[in-house]
Write a protein that holds these residues in place. Structure first.
Motif, PDB file in Angstrom:
ATOM      1  N   GLU A  37       0.828  -1.208   0.000  1.00 50.23           N
ATOM      2  CA  GLU A  37       0.000   0.000   0.000  1.00 50.23           C
ATOM      3  C   GLU A  37       0.862   1.258   0.000  1.00 50.23           C
ATOM      4  O   GLU A  37       0.549   2.240  -0.680  1.00 50.23           O
ATOM      5  CB  GLU A  37      -0.928   0.003   1.218  1.00 50.23           C
ATOM      6  CG  GLU A  37      -2.038  -1.043   1.160  1.00 50.23           C
ATOM      7  CD  GLU A  37      -3.040  -0.741   0.065  1.00 50.23           C
ATOM      8  OE1 GLU A  37      -3.213   0.440  -0.273  1.00 50.23           O
ATOM      9  OE2 GLU A  37      -3.635  -1.701  -0.461  1.00 50.23           O
ATOM     10  N   ARG A  38       1.976   1.228   0.751  1.00 51.59           N
ATOM     11  CA  ARG A  38       2.874   2.380   0.756  1.00 51.59           C
ATOM     12  C   ARG A  38       3.536   2.571  -0.606  1.00 51.59           C
ATOM     13  O   ARG A  38       3.745   3.705  -1.061  1.00 51.59           O
ATOM     14  CB  ARG A  38       3.931   2.210   1.849  1.00 51.59           C
ATOM     15  CG  ARG A  38       3.348   2.243   3.263  1.00 51.59           C
ATOM     16  CD  ARG A  38       4.440   2.198   4.314  1.00 51.59           C
ATOM     17  NE  ARG A  38       3.891   2.176   5.652  1.00 51.59           N
ATOM     18  CZ  ARG A  38       3.491   3.251   6.322  1.00 51.59           C
ATOM     19  NH1 ARG A  38       3.603   4.446   5.754  1.00 51.59           N
ATOM     20  NH2 ARG A  38       3.001   3.144   7.535  1.00 51.59           N
ATOM     21  N   GLN A  39       3.882   1.474  -1.265  1.00 50.96           N
ATOM     22  CA  GLN A  39       4.464   1.585  -2.599  1.00 50.96           C
ATOM     23  C   GLN A  39       3.474   2.182  -3.588  1.00 50.96           C
ATOM     24  O   GLN A  39       3.838   2.999  -4.444  1.00 50.96           O
ATOM     25  CB  GLN A  39       4.917   0.203  -3.074  1.00 50.96           C
ATOM     26  CG  GLN A  39       6.117  -0.350  -2.316  1.00 50.96           C
ATOM     27  CD  GLN A  39       6.472  -1.750  -2.761  1.00 50.96           C
ATOM     28  OE1 GLN A  39       5.730  -2.378  -3.520  1.00 50.96           O
ATOM     29  NE2 GLN A  39       7.600  -2.262  -2.283  1.00 50.96           N
ATOM     30  N   VAL A  40       2.221   1.776  -3.473  1.00 48.85           N
ATOM     31  CA  VAL A  40       1.194   2.335  -4.348  1.00 48.85           C
ATOM     32  C   VAL A  40       1.037   3.834  -4.105  1.00 48.85           C
ATOM     33  O   VAL A  40       0.905   4.631  -5.053  1.00 48.85           O
ATOM     34  CB  VAL A  40      -0.141   1.596  -4.135  1.00 48.85           C
ATOM     35  CG1 VAL A  40      -1.273   2.312  -4.859  1.00 48.85           C
ATOM     36  CG2 VAL A  40      -0.047   0.159  -4.618  1.00 48.85           C
ATOM     37  N   GLN A  41       1.052   4.251  -2.840  1.00 54.76           N
ATOM     38  CA  GLN A  41       0.943   5.678  -2.530  1.00 54.76           C
ATOM     39  C   GLN A  41       2.126   6.467  -3.102  1.00 54.76           C
ATOM     40  O   GLN A  41       1.959   7.576  -3.625  1.00 54.76           O
ATOM     41  CB  GLN A  41       0.852   5.864  -1.021  1.00 54.76           C
ATOM     42  CG  GLN A  41      -0.442   5.346  -0.405  1.00 54.76           C
ATOM     43  CD  GLN A  41      -0.473   5.530   1.093  1.00 54.76           C
ATOM     44  OE1 GLN A  41       0.480   6.041   1.695  1.00 54.76           O
ATOM     45  NE2 GLN A  41      -1.565   5.091   1.720  1.00 54.76           N
ATOM     46  N   THR A  42       3.337   5.878  -3.009  1.00 59.03           N
ATOM     47  CA  THR A  42       4.521   6.559  -3.558  1.00 59.03           C
ATOM     48  C   THR A  42       4.419   6.710  -5.072  1.00 59.03           C
ATOM     49  O   THR A  42       4.717   7.770  -5.641  1.00 59.03           O
ATOM     50  CB  THR A  42       5.787   5.770  -3.194  1.00 59.03           C
ATOM     51  OG1 THR A  42       5.861   5.618  -1.773  1.00 59.03           O
ATOM     52  CG2 THR A  42       7.026   6.482  -3.693  1.00 59.03           C
TER      53      THR A  42
ATOM     54  N   GLU B 280       4.294  10.159  -7.400  1.00 59.03           N
ATOM     55  CA  GLU B 280       5.187  10.424  -8.529  1.00 59.03           C
ATOM     56  C   GLU B 280       4.397  10.726  -9.799  1.00 59.03           C
ATOM     57  O   GLU B 280       4.767  11.616 -10.577  1.00 59.03           O
ATOM     58  CB  GLU B 280       6.104   9.222  -8.746  1.00 59.03           C
ATOM     59  CG  GLU B 280       7.105   9.001  -7.607  1.00 59.03           C
ATOM     60  CD  GLU B 280       7.952   7.764  -7.838  1.00 59.03           C
ATOM     61  OE1 GLU B 280       7.715   7.071  -8.843  1.00 59.03           O
ATOM     62  OE2 GLU B 280       8.836   7.503  -7.006  1.00 59.03           O
ATOM     63  N   VAL B 281       3.314   9.990 -10.023  1.00 54.86           N
ATOM     64  CA  VAL B 281       2.487  10.231 -11.206  1.00 54.86           C
ATOM     65  C   VAL B 281       1.878  11.630 -11.155  1.00 54.86           C
ATOM     66  O   VAL B 281       1.849  12.359 -12.159  1.00 54.86           O
ATOM     67  CB  VAL B 281       1.398   9.153 -11.327  1.00 54.86           C
ATOM     68  CG1 VAL B 281       0.384   9.524 -12.411  1.00 54.86           C
ATOM     69  CG2 VAL B 281       2.009   7.805 -11.645  1.00 54.86           C
ATOM     70  N   ARG B 282       1.389  12.029  -9.986  1.00 53.29           N
ATOM     71  CA  ARG B 282       0.814  13.374  -9.857  1.00 53.29           C
ATOM     72  C   ARG B 282       1.865  14.457 -10.106  1.00 53.29           C
ATOM     73  O   ARG B 282       1.582  15.478 -10.734  1.00 53.29           O
ATOM     74  CB  ARG B 282       0.183  13.544  -8.471  1.00 53.29           C
ATOM     75  CG  ARG B 282      -1.130  12.793  -8.296  1.00 53.29           C
ATOM     76  CD  ARG B 282      -1.858  13.273  -7.057  1.00 53.29           C
ATOM     77  NE  ARG B 282      -1.110  12.948  -5.853  1.00 53.29           N
ATOM     78  CZ  ARG B 282      -1.299  11.840  -5.140  1.00 53.29           C
ATOM     79  NH1 ARG B 282      -2.202  10.954  -5.526  1.00 53.29           N
ATOM     80  NH2 ARG B 282      -0.591  11.601  -4.049  1.00 53.29           N
ATOM     81  N   ALA B 283       3.103  14.243  -9.614  1.00 51.93           N
ATOM     82  CA  ALA B 283       4.163  15.230  -9.828  1.00 51.93           C
ATOM     83  C   ALA B 283       4.511  15.342 -11.312  1.00 51.93           C
ATOM     84  O   ALA B 283       4.714  16.449 -11.840  1.00 51.93           O
ATOM     85  CB  ALA B 283       5.399  14.841  -9.016  1.00 51.93           C
ATOM     86  N   ILE B 284       4.572  14.209 -12.012  1.00 51.01           N
ATOM     87  CA  ILE B 284       4.865  14.238 -13.452  1.00 51.01           C
ATOM     88  C   ILE B 284       3.752  14.943 -14.220  1.00 51.01           C
ATOM     89  O   ILE B 284       3.998  15.733 -15.137  1.00 51.01           O
ATOM     90  CB  ILE B 284       5.078  12.805 -13.971  1.00 51.01           C
ATOM     91  CG1 ILE B 284       6.342  12.204 -13.359  1.00 51.01           C
ATOM     92  CG2 ILE B 284       5.171  12.789 -15.492  1.00 51.01           C
ATOM     93  CD1 ILE B 284       6.543  10.738 -13.674  1.00 51.01           C
ATOM     94  N   GLN B 285       2.505  14.681 -13.852  1.00 53.55           N
ATOM     95  CA  GLN B 285       1.394  15.356 -14.513  1.00 53.55           C
ATOM     96  C   GLN B 285       1.443  16.862 -14.309  1.00 53.55           C
ATOM     97  O   GLN B 285       1.146  17.638 -15.231  1.00 53.55           O
ATOM     98  CB  GLN B 285       0.073  14.781 -13.984  1.00 53.55           C
ATOM     99  CG  GLN B 285      -0.202  13.349 -14.420  1.00 53.55           C
ATOM    100  CD  GLN B 285      -1.449  12.777 -13.798  1.00 53.55           C
ATOM    101  OE1 GLN B 285      -1.990  13.340 -12.831  1.00 53.55           O
ATOM    102  NE2 GLN B 285      -1.938  11.673 -14.334  1.00 53.55           N
ATOM    103  N   LYS B 286       1.840  17.307 -13.116  1.00 53.27           N
ATOM    104  CA  LYS B 286       1.946  18.739 -12.858  1.00 53.27           C
ATOM    105  C   LYS B 286       3.046  19.372 -13.713  1.00 53.27           C
ATOM    106  O   LYS B 286       2.880  20.471 -14.249  1.00 53.27           O
ATOM    107  CB  LYS B 286       2.213  18.986 -11.376  1.00 53.27           C
ATOM    108  CG  LYS B 286       1.015  18.697 -10.479  1.00 53.27           C
ATOM    109  CD  LYS B 286       1.348  18.991  -9.027  1.00 53.27           C
ATOM    110  CE  LYS B 286       0.146  18.712  -8.131  1.00 53.27           C
ATOM    111  NZ  LYS B 286       0.466  18.970  -6.699  1.00 53.27           N
TER     112      LYS B 286
END
Length: 297
Positions: free
Chosen positions: A223-228, A232-238
């Motif tokens: 679950e922690r890996q999924v959150q990480t 990262e995906v949100r940061a790349i999208q930004k």
């Protein structure tokens, strides 16, 4: 007798709506659950007990017929053998009513539905049987928005009465609503799986066994890996969005490459006065405009 109230969960109602909207025609079937009366005691300010009867009809499951008019004929007479085939592994005593879903109609019972309901009550010996009617309709031409009206009817002394419906959801629960309701009716396959794997989770006395700590750690780690990864995906999208905004602000246009420059240069040398190699001004009718005379000094 106390006035009945029909109770069902949002999941059961949503499954009925989903199944109907994915069909090309109307649908009907049987409703499974329980009907019971409870005596409730309410203490008011004067310490006087107020006892009243509460009649609840709990809808816990629905069984859909494969086609319309399957268990009754044109005159409304029901066939018990066909009903048993439709119910299959569900017990007949769990039937508390039947339902019908009609498109683009009003929420009123038809004459045939009234006859079928009365015959079904006598055939199954269920005097408290209910009829659940849903009438979906499209509110937009594209079909993106639907409206679903529903009503529950119960017959008494030859008259059909509309009874209230309570949709129990996790966000709007009255106090102890799940504690007073019985366990839902489950399918035979679910019961077989539960009996097969029950020893892995419960002790002999029925208490819950201690869950494997290693499995809990693995689940927590995943679950922690999924959150990480999500972060990262949100940061790349930004970052991509910021780049697009900066490009739009600068007005960066696509550069069209210029080709055959040497060929055009040689053509101008060979044909210096060719009208095809120089620009001309045209009128709205497409007639070339003569160049203004050049002043000679």
């Amino acid at each position: 007798m106390a006035a009945p109230t029909v109770c069902t969960s949002g999941i059961v109602l949503a499954s009925m709506m989903f199944e109907h909207l994915n069909r090309d025609s109307d649908a009907e079937g049987f409703i499974l659950g329980e009907s019971k009366e409870e005596e409730r005691n309410v203490i008011i300010d004067s310490d006087i007990d107020h006892i009243y009867l509460e009649h609840r009809i709990n809808i816990q499951k629905h069984v859909t017929c494969h086609k319309l008019n399957n268990f009754y004929n044109g005159a409304g007479e029901v066939n018990l053998d066909l009903i048993r085939n439709i119910l299959w592994d569900n017990k007949q005593e769990h039937v508390i009513g039947w339902y019908r879903q009609r498109r683009n109609t009003g929420p009123q019972m038809t004459f045939r539905e009234r006859i079928v309901h009365e015959n079904l009550k006598r055939a199954l010996a269920k005097p408290d049987m209910i009829f659940f009617l849903t009438t979906p309709s499209e509110t937009t031409a594209s079909g993106s928005t639907h409206r679903m009206e529903y009503a529950v009817f119960k017959s008494q002394d030859g008259l059909f009465h509309n009874i209230p419906v309570l949709i129990t959801n996790l966000g709007s629960l009255e106090e102890q609503v799940y504690l007073r309701s019985s366990a839902p009716i489950s399918a035979a396959g679910y019961n077989r799986v539960l009996q097969k794997h029950k020893s892995n989770f419960f002790s002999v006395d029925g208490s819950l066994q201690e869950v494997d700590k290693e499995a809990c750690r693995n689940v927590e780690k995943s679950e922690r890996q999924v959150q990480t990864l999500r972060a990262e995906v949100r940061a790349i999208q930004k970052r991509i969005l910021k780049r697009k905004q900066r490009a739009e602000e600068k007005g960066v246009a696509e550069i069209v490459p210029r080709r055959n420059l040497l060929l055009r240069r040689e053509l101008r040398k060979l044909f210096p006065r060719s009208p095809l190699l120089r620009t001309q001004t045209l009128t709205f009718e497409g007639v070339p405009v003569a160049d203004p005379p050049q002043l000679q000094g």
